[in-house]
Scaffold this active site. Structure first.
Site, mmCIF file in Angstrom:
data_model
loop_
_atom_site.group_PDB
_atom_site.id
_atom_site.type_symbol
_atom_site.label_atom_id
_atom_site.label_comp_id
_atom_site.label_asym_id
_atom_site.label_seq_id
_atom_site.Cartn_x
_atom_site.Cartn_y
_atom_site.Cartn_z
ATOM 1 C CD GLU A 96 -2.932 -1.496 2.305
ATOM 2 O OE1 GLU A 96 -3.988 -0.876 2.268
ATOM 3 O OE2 GLU A 96 -2.427 -1.595 3.506
ATOM 4 N N GLY A 134 0.008 1.621 4.237
ATOM 5 C CA GLY A 134 -0.190 3.018 3.309
ATOM 6 C C GLY A 134 0.254 4.299 3.243
ATOM 7 C CB ALA A 155 0.128 4.357 7.146
ATOM 8 C CG ASP A 174 5.417 2.496 15.983
ATOM 9 O OD1 ASP A 174 4.817 1.100 15.664
ATOM 10 O OD2 ASP A 174 5.397 3.108 16.685
ATOM 11 N N GLY A 175 3.729 3.922 12.792
ATOM 12 C CA GLY A 175 3.209 4.566 11.604
ATOM 13 C C GLY A 175 3.701 6.368 11.034
ATOM 14 N NE ARG A 185 6.327 1.873 19.911
ATOM 15 C CZ ARG A 185 5.301 0.945 21.301
ATOM 16 N NH1 ARG A 185 5.863 0.278 21.879
ATOM 17 N NH2 ARG A 185 4.399 1.728 21.351
ATOM 18 C CD GLN A 186 8.167 11.264 17.736
ATOM 19 O OE1 GLN A 186 7.906 11.184 16.592
ATOM 20 N NE2 GLN A 186 9.760 12.289 17.291
#
Length: 398
Positions: free
Chosen positions: A268, A285, A311, A326-327, A374-375
């Site tokens: 995506e 996405g 995403a 992570d997105g 990650r943040q």
């Protein structure tokens, strides 16, 4: 060539061709193609379509093709990296004579080259052909590309998984391919459209232009596996490689040439040139995997198995198996990440040969397994933890 009666006689003929032709060299790749020529420049090849390609295989067929060309007065220069020759009905007839012992077996998946020669002979006998419309292409060395025909042959090899992604020389491809307008799979010279714009529009014959590019779309030339889905033809460029089970969704997805998947992958996001994604991974996405021309300093990126790019995330380093970004997070080679002591212990279990520190840059983490990028939402710090979940795709969708 006269009609060959037995398989033994065919094999003897092939051996004689290889030993009697001065400087004979087996091709790395070869195939018969139909070409689209320019509308203004009638000598300019715009596209080459191959029903069958051969890559490091079927050397007997190659020998027959070379002998048939020689009978037409064409001498092959085996010192060249690529050779393109026009073929005609006489060439095809000579090949069919040589292939006679195998003609009754040439159906289904057997003897594809004979099927091509036979079908083309019948087509020309019935409908004729234009001069130079059909050609045979040989690639004798994996060197920078010089012609449209050889470029397409290599792109076919990639998209049909005859070769691995990033394993062949594609230098020169952009220079060899013309930038053209595409309408219903047919390439049109931009100069032709400019010169005849008035006449075409007044006659209501101006073509519907779908896109303008040097490369056609994947589905214009390639039939995917039964369990592969491409929901928007514009999302996959010819020269991409999609393993069976891959799904390319519409929207922000994209797969460039010399890039793709090695197993069932949900796409995506964007897989840029030279990027490779392993089985079971999910490119969320709007996620982006940087290519060799877009921020990796020329270093190609491989994404391992069962990895998730959230995403709108960005991946600028290679990743191993079972990783997560992570997105919205951007991971670059120079990005610095914090790893606490407890996570260091867990990461060492899956990467025993790696020396970890509490602070590491992205390039130091390249290719490692089980990373979760990650943040910290409280202080904004970028951190890496041990991925605690296995990434699995919904098997019903692949």
């Amino acid at each position: 060539m006269e009609i060959i009666q037995t398989t033994e006689a065919f094999k003897a003929l092939v051996q004689d061709i290889k030993t009697s032709i001065n400087g004979y060299k087996e091709p790395l790749a070869f195939g018969v193609c139909r070409v689209d020529m320019g509308q203004l420049n009638l000598e300019k090849t715009l596209q080459a379509t191959y029903p069958v390609i051969n890559w490091n295989e079927n050397f007997g067929s190659a020998a027959i093709f070379i002998k048939a060309l020689q009978e037409q007065g064409v001498e092959i220069d085996f010192t060249q990296s690529e050779v393109i020759c026009n073929i005609n009905k006489a060439f095809l007839k000579s090949c069919l004579n040589a292939f006679s012992p195998y003609s009754e077996e040439a159906y289904g998946d057997a003897h594809k080259n004979i099927q091509v020669i036979s079908a083309l002979y019948n087509q020309i006998a019935t409908s004729g052909s234009k001069d130079g419309e059909f050609k045979v292409t040989f690639i004798f060395a994996d060197e920078p590309l010089k012609s449209v025909e050889a470029t397409y042959l290599k792109l076919y090899a990639l998209s049909q998984a005859k070769v691995e992604i990033r394993s062949i020389n594609l230098n020169g491809a952009f220079g060899a391919l013309p930038n053209v307008a595409w309408s219903n799979g047919k390439p049109l010279e931009l100069d032709y459209l400019r010169e005849f714009e008035i006449e075409l529009k007044l006659a209501n014959e101006y073509p519907h232009i779908e896109f303008v590019d040097k490369f056609p779309r994947f589905l214009q030339h390639i039939i995917p596996a039964d369990n592969t889905r491409i929901l928007d033809t514009s999302k996959v460029r010819f020269g991409a490689q999609l393993a069976a089970g891959t799904t390319v969704m519409p929207g922000a997805s994209y797969v460039n040439f010399n890039a793709g998947t090695t197993g069932a992958v949900m796409v995506e996001g964007r897989i840029s040139s030279s990027a490779v994604v392993g089985a079971g991974s999910d490119i969320g996405g709007g996620a982006s995997i940087l290519g060799v021309l877009s921020g990796t300093d020329g270093n190609p990126i491989t994404i391992g198995k069962n990895t998730l790019l959230g995403a709108n995330s960005t991946c600028g380093i290679p990743l191993g198996d079972g990783c997560i970004i992570d997105g919205g997070l951007a991971v670059f080679a120079g990005t610095k990440f914090h790893i606490n002591d407890a996570e260091l212990i867990e990461l060492k279990k899956v990467n025993p040969n790696t020396k970890f520190d509490n602070y590491m840059k992205g390039w130091e983490l390249a290719g490692l397994h089980g990373l979760h990028f990650r943040q910290n939402s409280l202080n904004g710090q970028y951190v890496v933890q041990r991925s605690t979940r296995e990434i699995k795709l919904n098997t019903d969708l692949h």
